[in-house]
Motif scaffolding. Structure first.
Motif, PDB file in Angstrom:
ATOM      1  N   SER A   1       0.796   4.872   7.254  1.00 16.95           N
ATOM      2  CA  SER A   1       1.145   3.959   8.350  1.00 16.95           C
ATOM      3  C   SER A   1       0.115   2.856   8.533  1.00 16.95           C
ATOM      4  O   SER A   1       0.344   1.929   9.310  1.00 16.95           O
ATOM      5  CB  SER A   1       1.305   4.746   9.649  1.00 16.95           C
ATOM      6  OG  SER A   1       0.092   5.411   9.980  1.00 16.95           O
ATOM      7  N   ALA A   2      -1.018   2.929   7.835  1.00 22.02           N
ATOM      8  CA  ALA A   2      -2.068   1.903   7.937  1.00 22.02           C
ATOM      9  C   ALA A   2      -2.631   1.631   6.551  1.00 22.02           C
ATOM     10  O   ALA A   2      -2.859   2.561   5.774  1.00 22.02           O
ATOM     11  CB  ALA A   2      -3.175   2.363   8.870  1.00 22.02           C
ATOM     12  N   SER A   3      -2.866   0.366   6.241  1.00 23.78           N
ATOM     13  CA  SER A   3      -3.386   0.005   4.914  1.00 23.78           C
ATOM     14  C   SER A   3      -4.837   0.435   4.723  1.00 23.78           C
ATOM     15  O   SER A   3      -5.346   0.431   3.604  1.00 23.78           O
ATOM     16  CB  SER A   3      -3.249  -1.504   4.682  1.00 23.78           C
ATOM     17  OG  SER A   3      -3.973  -2.216   5.668  1.00 23.78           O
ATOM     18  N   SER A   4      -5.501   0.827   5.798  1.00 24.48           N
ATOM     19  CA  SER A   4      -6.880   1.310   5.680  1.00 24.48           C
ATOM     20  C   SER A   4      -6.942   2.798   5.320  1.00 24.48           C
ATOM     21  O   SER A   4      -8.034   3.369   5.223  1.00 24.48           O
ATOM     22  CB  SER A   4      -7.653   1.040   6.973  1.00 24.48           C
ATOM     23  OG  SER A   4      -6.958   1.586   8.074  1.00 24.48           O
ATOM     24  N   VAL A   5      -5.800   3.417   5.087  1.00 22.04           N
ATOM     25  CA  VAL A   5      -5.767   4.775   4.539  1.00 22.04           C
ATOM     26  C   VAL A   5      -5.902   4.635   3.029  1.00 22.04           C
ATOM     27  O   VAL A   5      -5.159   3.893   2.387  1.00 22.04           O
ATOM     28  CB  VAL A   5      -4.472   5.515   4.919  1.00 22.04           C
ATOM     29  CG1 VAL A   5      -4.418   6.871   4.246  1.00 22.04           C
ATOM     30  CG2 VAL A   5      -4.358   5.659   6.435  1.00 22.04           C
ATOM     31  N   LYS A   6      -6.887   5.310   2.456  1.00 22.48           N
ATOM     32  CA  LYS A   6      -7.229   5.187   1.037  1.00 22.48           C
ATOM     33  C   LYS A   6      -6.890   6.468   0.285  1.00 22.48           C
ATOM     34  O   LYS A   6      -7.004   7.564   0.846  1.00 22.48           O
ATOM     35  CB  LYS A   6      -8.717   4.893   0.847  1.00 22.48           C
ATOM     36  CG  LYS A   6      -9.266   3.774   1.708  1.00 22.48           C
ATOM     37  CD  LYS A   6      -8.877   2.452   1.182  1.00 22.48           C
ATOM     38  CE  LYS A   6      -9.560   1.351   1.998  1.00 22.48           C
ATOM     39  NZ  LYS A   6      -9.015   0.065   1.733  1.00 22.48           N
ATOM     40  N   ALA A   7      -6.523   6.324  -0.982  1.00 19.76           N
ATOM     41  CA  ALA A   7      -6.231   7.484  -1.820  1.00 19.76           C
ATOM     42  C   ALA A   7      -6.923   7.336  -3.161  1.00 19.76           C
ATOM     43  O   ALA A   7      -7.036   6.232  -3.705  1.00 19.76           O
ATOM     44  CB  ALA A   7      -4.724   7.624  -2.034  1.00 19.76           C
ATOM     45  N   ALA A   8      -7.385   8.461  -3.690  1.00 18.99           N
ATOM     46  CA  ALA A   8      -8.017   8.472  -5.016  1.00 18.99           C
ATOM     47  C   ALA A   8      -7.393   9.604  -5.832  1.00 18.99           C
ATOM     48  O   ALA A   8      -7.155  10.698  -5.326  1.00 18.99           O
ATOM     49  CB  ALA A   8      -9.517   8.691  -4.903  1.00 18.99           C
TER      50      ALA A   8
END
Length: 91
Positions: A78-85
């Motif tokens: 829901s937010a572009s500041s959520v990061k995934a690796a």
């Protein structure tokens, strides 16, 4: 002791299904909520006819969670500041 193996650098997640990502066809993801509030993370299962079976969870502020998915499944938040690796696990 199980450790996290970093496979690729983290990326910002898209904010809807149309902008979802496979994150380099990852099957295990480390997801961090860097937004200023509770965020939702969603995964849609890949099928021959498109994407179905959307599952969504809440992720508290500054929380890290690991998600398992099929390589072609899409993930977004829901937010572009959520990061995934893209990660793996090793002993």
């Amino acid at each position: 002791m199980q450790r996290t193996k970093l496979i690729e650098s983290e990326v910002g997640l898209g904010t809807d299904l149309a902008n979802g990502s496979t994150v380099s066809n990852a099957t295990v993801l480390r997801v961090y909520n860097g937004s200023g509030g509770v965020a939702t993370v969603s995964i849609a299962k890949s099928t021959p006819d498109g994407y179905t079976g959307i599952s969504t969870v809440s992720l508290p502020i500054a929380q890290v969670e690991f998600f398992e998915k099929m390589g072609a499944d899409l993930i977004w938040a829901s937010a572009s500041s959520v990061k995934a690796a893209k990660v793996g696990f090793t002993n």
